[in-house]
Design a protein around this motif. Structure first.
Motif, PDB file in Angstrom:
ATOM      1  N   GLU B 370      -8.867  27.873  16.918  1.00 50.62           N
ATOM      2  CA  GLU B 370     -10.327  27.944  16.814  1.00 50.62           C
ATOM      3  C   GLU B 370     -10.798  29.366  16.518  1.00 50.62           C
ATOM      4  O   GLU B 370     -11.874  29.553  15.965  1.00 50.62           O
ATOM      5  CB  GLU B 370     -11.010  27.364  18.058  1.00 50.62           C
ATOM      6  CG  GLU B 370     -10.608  27.935  19.405  1.00 50.62           C
ATOM      7  CD  GLU B 370      -9.298  27.367  19.975  1.00 50.62           C
ATOM      8  OE1 GLU B 370      -8.544  26.678  19.233  1.00 50.62           O
ATOM      9  OE2 GLU B 370      -9.013  27.625  21.147  1.00 50.62           O
ATOM     10  N   HIS B 401       0.238  21.922   8.574  1.00 51.20           N
ATOM     11  CA  HIS B 401       0.218  21.555   9.991  1.00 51.20           C
ATOM     12  C   HIS B 401      -0.999  22.176  10.680  1.00 51.20           C
ATOM     13  O   HIS B 401      -1.713  21.509  11.432  1.00 51.20           O
ATOM     14  CB  HIS B 401       1.525  22.047  10.616  1.00 51.20           C
ATOM     15  CG  HIS B 401       1.619  21.909  12.100  1.00 51.20           C
ATOM     16  ND1 HIS B 401       1.724  20.682  12.722  1.00 51.20           N
ATOM     17  CD2 HIS B 401       1.636  22.834  13.083  1.00 51.20           C
ATOM     18  CE1 HIS B 401       1.805  20.885  14.037  1.00 51.20           C
ATOM     19  NE2 HIS B 401       1.741  22.170  14.277  1.00 51.20           N
ATOM     20  N   ALA B 404      -4.426  20.729   9.696  1.00 48.16           N
ATOM     21  CA  ALA B 404      -4.734  19.504  10.440  1.00 48.16           C
ATOM     22  C   ALA B 404      -5.271  19.860  11.821  1.00 48.16           C
ATOM     23  O   ALA B 404      -6.235  19.267  12.307  1.00 48.16           O
ATOM     24  CB  ALA B 404      -3.481  18.643  10.555  1.00 48.16           C
ATOM     25  N   GLU B 405      -4.652  20.860  12.409  1.00 54.35           N
ATOM     26  CA  GLU B 405      -5.087  21.275  13.737  1.00 54.35           C
ATOM     27  C   GLU B 405      -6.497  21.872  13.698  1.00 54.35           C
ATOM     28  O   GLU B 405      -7.313  21.646  14.591  1.00 54.35           O
ATOM     29  CB  GLU B 405      -4.113  22.306  14.290  1.00 54.35           C
ATOM     30  CG  GLU B 405      -3.836  22.131  15.761  1.00 54.35           C
ATOM     31  CD  GLU B 405      -2.832  23.154  16.246  1.00 54.35           C
ATOM     32  OE1 GLU B 405      -3.242  24.132  16.867  1.00 54.35           O
ATOM     33  OE2 GLU B 405      -1.620  22.965  15.975  1.00 54.35           O
ATOM     34  N   VAL B 407      -8.839  21.100  11.623  1.00 58.09           N
ATOM     35  CA  VAL B 407      -9.789  20.006  11.458  1.00 58.09           C
ATOM     36  C   VAL B 407     -10.034  19.327  12.796  1.00 58.09           C
ATOM     37  O   VAL B 407     -11.152  19.013  13.174  1.00 58.09           O
ATOM     38  CB  VAL B 407      -9.260  18.996  10.411  1.00 58.09           C
ATOM     39  CG1 VAL B 407     -10.103  17.732  10.427  1.00 58.09           C
ATOM     40  CG2 VAL B 407      -9.243  19.625   9.029  1.00 58.09           C
ATOM     41  N   GLU B 408      -8.950  19.138  13.551  1.00 58.76           N
ATOM     42  CA  GLU B 408      -9.079  18.486  14.846  1.00 58.76           C
ATOM     43  C   GLU B 408      -9.846  19.312  15.865  1.00 58.76           C
ATOM     44  O   GLU B 408     -10.477  18.787  16.768  1.00 58.76           O
ATOM     45  CB  GLU B 408      -7.688  18.191  15.418  1.00 58.76           C
ATOM     46  CG  GLU B 408      -7.296  16.739  15.276  1.00 58.76           C
ATOM     47  CD  GLU B 408      -5.805  16.582  15.526  1.00 58.76           C
ATOM     48  OE1 GLU B 408      -5.315  17.169  16.502  1.00 58.76           O
ATOM     49  OE2 GLU B 408      -5.154  15.871  14.746  1.00 58.76           O
ATOM     50  N   SER B 409      -9.750  20.620  15.724  1.00 53.92           N
ATOM     51  CA  SER B 409     -10.315  21.465  16.775  1.00 53.92           C
ATOM     52  C   SER B 409     -11.840  21.364  16.831  1.00 53.92           C
ATOM     53  O   SER B 409     -12.433  21.580  17.881  1.00 53.92           O
ATOM     54  CB  SER B 409      -9.886  22.920  16.575  1.00 53.92           C
ATOM     55  OG  SER B 409     -10.697  23.541  15.607  1.00 53.92           O
ATOM     56  N   HIS B 410     -12.478  20.994  15.691  1.00 53.71           N
ATOM     57  CA  HIS B 410     -13.935  20.818  15.655  1.00 53.71           C
ATOM     58  C   HIS B 410     -14.670  21.993  16.261  1.00 53.71           C
ATOM     59  O   HIS B 410     -15.679  21.825  16.930  1.00 53.71           O
ATOM     60  CB  HIS B 410     -14.370  19.539  16.397  1.00 53.71           C
ATOM     61  CG  HIS B 410     -13.965  18.291  15.683  1.00 53.71           C
ATOM     62  ND1 HIS B 410     -14.320  18.035  14.384  1.00 53.71           N
ATOM     63  CD2 HIS B 410     -13.223  17.230  16.092  1.00 53.71           C
ATOM     64  CE1 HIS B 410     -13.809  16.874  14.028  1.00 53.71           C
ATOM     65  NE2 HIS B 410     -13.126  16.364  15.035  1.00 53.71           N
ATOM     66  N   ARG B 411     -14.128  23.134  16.052  1.00 53.90           N
ATOM     67  CA  ARG B 411     -14.773  24.314  16.618  1.00 53.90           C
ATOM     68  C   ARG B 411     -15.327  25.150  15.488  1.00 53.90           C
ATOM     69  O   ARG B 411     -15.112  24.871  14.329  1.00 53.90           O
ATOM     70  CB  ARG B 411     -13.760  25.133  17.434  1.00 53.90           C
ATOM     71  CG  ARG B 411     -13.156  24.335  18.566  1.00 53.90           C
ATOM     72  CD  ARG B 411     -14.131  24.186  19.718  1.00 53.90           C
ATOM     73  NE  ARG B 411     -14.287  25.472  20.377  1.00 53.90           N
ATOM     74  CZ  ARG B 411     -13.589  25.830  21.445  1.00 53.90           C
ATOM     75  NH1 ARG B 411     -12.715  25.034  21.957  1.00 53.90           N
ATOM     76  NH2 ARG B 411     -13.787  27.008  22.007  1.00 53.90           N
ATOM     77  N   THR B 414     -16.803  24.963  11.327  1.00 58.86           N
ATOM     78  CA  THR B 414     -16.336  23.589  11.235  1.00 58.86           C
ATOM     79  C   THR B 414     -15.321  23.453  10.118  1.00 58.86           C
ATOM     80  O   THR B 414     -15.298  24.242   9.174  1.00 58.86           O
ATOM     81  CB  THR B 414     -17.489  22.623  10.935  1.00 58.86           C
ATOM     82  OG1 THR B 414     -17.957  22.911   9.622  1.00 58.86           O
ATOM     83  CG2 THR B 414     -18.612  22.761  11.935  1.00 58.86           C
ATOM     84  N   ALA B 415     -14.521  22.447  10.238  1.00 62.87           N
ATOM     85  CA  ALA B 415     -13.481  22.217   9.235  1.00 62.87           C
ATOM     86  C   ALA B 415     -14.107  22.065   7.851  1.00 62.87           C
ATOM     87  O   ALA B 415     -13.600  22.595   6.864  1.00 62.87           O
ATOM     88  CB  ALA B 415     -12.689  20.972   9.594  1.00 62.87           C
TER      89      ALA B 415
END
Ligand code: SF4
Lengths: 198, 481
Positions: B370, B401, B404-405, B407-411, B414-415
């Motif tokens: 993040e 890898h 993807a992380e 994008v997932e972190s949503h912090r 933003t992705a």
């Protein structure tokens, strides 16, 4: 909890998922054909000056490198016959840095030399002395016997003792920090002479 | 991923200290680099020169691929057994008269080093160029404690005197040309000859004069380390200039800060890395100087030796089974020198002491994704870095890898905003965009089909699997574009 425990604990936790043992393939070259000409060529490539001389000619060769009356720092175990009578020898009996730095040269033997990389290695034996001796004078004259030369890096490591302080030298001190232009002697010796004995 | 802070759990590097986080995202910072034609010329010159030299000496070794495989495996083995190897290293260093300290993060490492320097009673230390001490912001911590750190590597000195930041792992002042360096010296170097020219030999001589006295009169040195041998307790520093030898030989006290991943299991392992590192890094058969020492040697060199073992986020990297491979890095900078993005954007754009492809994967892992969410996008996924890496770190795989992380972190950011920014950045630079597309296509194809491309492209894909120095072919391909 000590920091030691914290760090080791974290690393253990990081590996808690389990790890597979890793086999290290060692099918790279370990030995090579010894080629003294290659050592000469690679040292010269690094702008070291190489002199191939018989042991009896070491003193004369050194006399030719140094100005008459020059001073030479000498590790305690250096063969006295290597020094020409035209120079003043300063044996290292705990010389201070000022005197070492002011000398015209240092003469040392070597522990190992590597032909494929153009490297000489000093290990602090009595004929090589403390590390500072080969660091402060402007010229380093290093005498290498042919039987100390190996072809490859693995052969060199196998001959060296890890518990001695080791200095691997490939050419004189050099920098390429300004526009990648190589400049010799930015901190250490500006000139490296290698005398290669048969 | 949330930041884990429990004691004894893997943890990321703390914010607010050190140099792993930039003030802005990569695309924003890269714009400045892209807008500076001088910088790009300097970088291009440096990277092409080093690439050519490196390619030449790598081609001399018939066993380069075997050495790479061995290097990658030794490091993978090390990481799998890291705790036990560190304990072994600690025991051997202690037996040899050294003192080992453990630092959970940058704050603690800085405190340990500062306290050790204070205990000697001096207010100045000499420093060997070290990524680890830059990472933790040691110089700033020392200054805050009233201690003056003097960088003794010529490039680091240029950076330090210029009030600047390093822009390359290997040639930190590559963004400066001779005229700028002359001006910095005239302005900042006490006692410098006012008639100094901008000839590199004259500039180096000025630095030599300036530093000699400092070397001889400063009783404490701080260094990093390239390798530490668990089996013997031996530390190794490779360098060119001899400033490292000065710092490792002349002072009474030596303090070495070492990332925990720098350990190698056995003495013999050095035979691999001493072949890989100089050829991949400076393009030399061997670097001019390598120093190795084990604890203290009575009568020779520093009589007090402290080794500070640093985590600072490395345990978090180790915890990621895919990301872990970034800890194999031997900081050779080969991946920077082949990267088309680095060549254009410059090292400062990455916002961390670790620039280029390795920085794009290491920094976000050390800090937590993040805090460096745009860095995994600082790449075209062309694969050149993987080909060049002497320890075979699959940087493209890691980038994907980490994306993807991210994008997932949503912090923040933003992705979506990152993806858009990265795309906008590439689209601003059509050649780069085209190269990225082409290379991404090729590498996907190569990944699926192995060596299946028709001539003339099979040379390139073939080299990704095995024969010949693989970096070579890609570099040629890139140079010919
Ligand atoms: S990632 Fe590989 S190529 Fe890049 S600096 Fe590290 S070891 Fe060198």
């Amino acid at each position: 909890m000590s920091s030691r425990d914290v760090v080791l604990g974290r690393l253990r936790a990081a590996l808690a998922g389990g790890t597979e043992p890793v086999e290290v393939p060692r099918d790279y070259r370990h030995t090579g054909t010894l080629d003294l000409d290659q050592l000469v060529q690679r040292l010269t490539d690094y702008r070291a000056h190489v002199h191939r001389v018989a042991e009896a000619a070491v003193a004369d060769t050194i006399a030719g490198i140094l100005p008459p009356g020059g001073t030479v720092v000498v590790p305690p175990g250096l063969p006295p016959a290597w020094l020409p009578p035209t120079v003043t020898a300063l044996p290292d009996d705990g010389l201070d840095n000022a005197r070492i730095g002011a000398a015209d040269a240092v003469v040392t033997a070597a522990a190992v030399a590597i032909a494929q990389t153009g490297t000489v290695v000093l290990d602090g034996s009595p004929d090589q002395g403390r590390r500072v001796l080969s660091l402060l004078p402007d010229r380093h004259i290093c005498v290498v016997r042919a039987d100390q030369v190996v072809a490859t890096v693995p052969e060199a490591l196998a001959r060296l003792t890890p518990h001695r302080p080791l200095t691997w030298i490939s050419g004189p001190s050099a920098t390429s920090d300004i526009e990648l232009i190589r400049v010799e002697g930015v901190h250490g010796p500006r000139l490296l002479h290698v005398l290669l004995l048969p | 991923m949330t930041r884990r802070t429990f004691l004894g759990m893997p943890a990321t590097a703390p914010p607010g200290v050190g140099h792993l986080r930039g003030a802005e995202s990569f695309p924003a910072a890269a714009r400045r680099g892209l807008a500076d034609p001088q910088l790009r010329r300097n970088l291009r010159h440096a990277t092409t020169t080093i690439r050519a030299k490196s390619g030449g000496v790598i081609a001399e070794l018939p066993d380069w691929e075997q050495l790479r495989a061995a290097g990658a495996a030794i490091k993978a083995d090390t990481l799998a057994r890291l705790p036990e190897l560190l304990e072994q290293l600690e025991a051997r260093v202690t037996e040899a008269g050294g003192v080992v300290h453990w630092a959970a993060d940058a704050v603690e490492a800085n405190r340990i080093v500062t306290d050790l320097v204070r205990a000697t009673g001096v207010d100045r230390v000499i420093k060997v160029k070290s990524m680890a001490t830059q990472e933790i912001g040691l110089n700033e911590a020392l200054v805050a404690a009233g201690i003056t750190p003097v960088e003794t590597d010529l490039a680091e000195l240029i950076v330090q005197l210029g009030g600047d930041r390093p822009s390359h792992i290997l040639v930190p002042a590559i963004h400066r040309n001779r005229a700028e360096i002359r001006e910095i010296f005239l302005r900042e170097m006490p006692g410098v000859d006012p008639t100094l020219t901008d000839d590199p030999t004259a500039l180096a001589a000025a630095a030599r004069r300036f530093l000699r006295q400092t070397f001889l009169s400063t009783p404490v040195a701080v260094s990093g380390g390239n390798f530490a041998v668990a089996e013997t307790g031996t530390l190794a520093v490779v360098e060119s200039e001899g400033n490292g030898r000065m710092c490792l030989t002349l002072p009474q006290t030596l303090i070495t800060v070492l990332g925990v991943e720098k350990v190698v299991p056995t003495w013999r392992d050095l035979e691999v890395f001493l072949q890989l590192l100089p050829r991949a890094s400076t393009g030399e058969r061997m670097n001019p100087y390598t120093s190795m020492w084990t604890g203290v040697t009575p009568g020779d060199g520093p009589q007090a030796f402290h080794l500070v073992l640093l985590d600072n986020g490395r345990s978090a990297v180790l915890a990621d089974e895919v990301g872990r491979q970034a800890l194999r890095c031997i900081r050779c900078s080969a991946c920077l020198n082949v990267c088309p993005v680095y060549e254009r954007a410059g090292g400062h754009a990455y916002g961390s002491v670790y620039p280029g492809p390795i920085g794009a994967v290491l920094s976000p892992q050390l800090t937590g994704i993040e805090d460096n969410a745009s860095l995994p996008y600082a790449s075209t996924l062309c694969g050149a870095c993987y080909d060049a890496c002497p320890v075979k770190i699959n940087i493209p795989e890691l980038l994907v890898h980490l994306r993807a992380e991210a994008v997932e972190s949503h912090r923040r950011p933003t992705a979506e905003s990152i993806a858009m920014a990265a795309a906008a950045y590439a689209m601003d630079h059509p050649r780069l965009y085209a190269a990225g597309q082409r290379a991404a296509r090729l590498s996907r194809f190569a990944g699926r089909r192995g060596r299946g491309l028709p001539p003339p492209l099979n040379g390139w894909t073939g080299s990704r699997d095995l024969p010949e120095p693989p970096a070579q072919t890609f570099r040629d391909w890139w140079a010919d574009r």
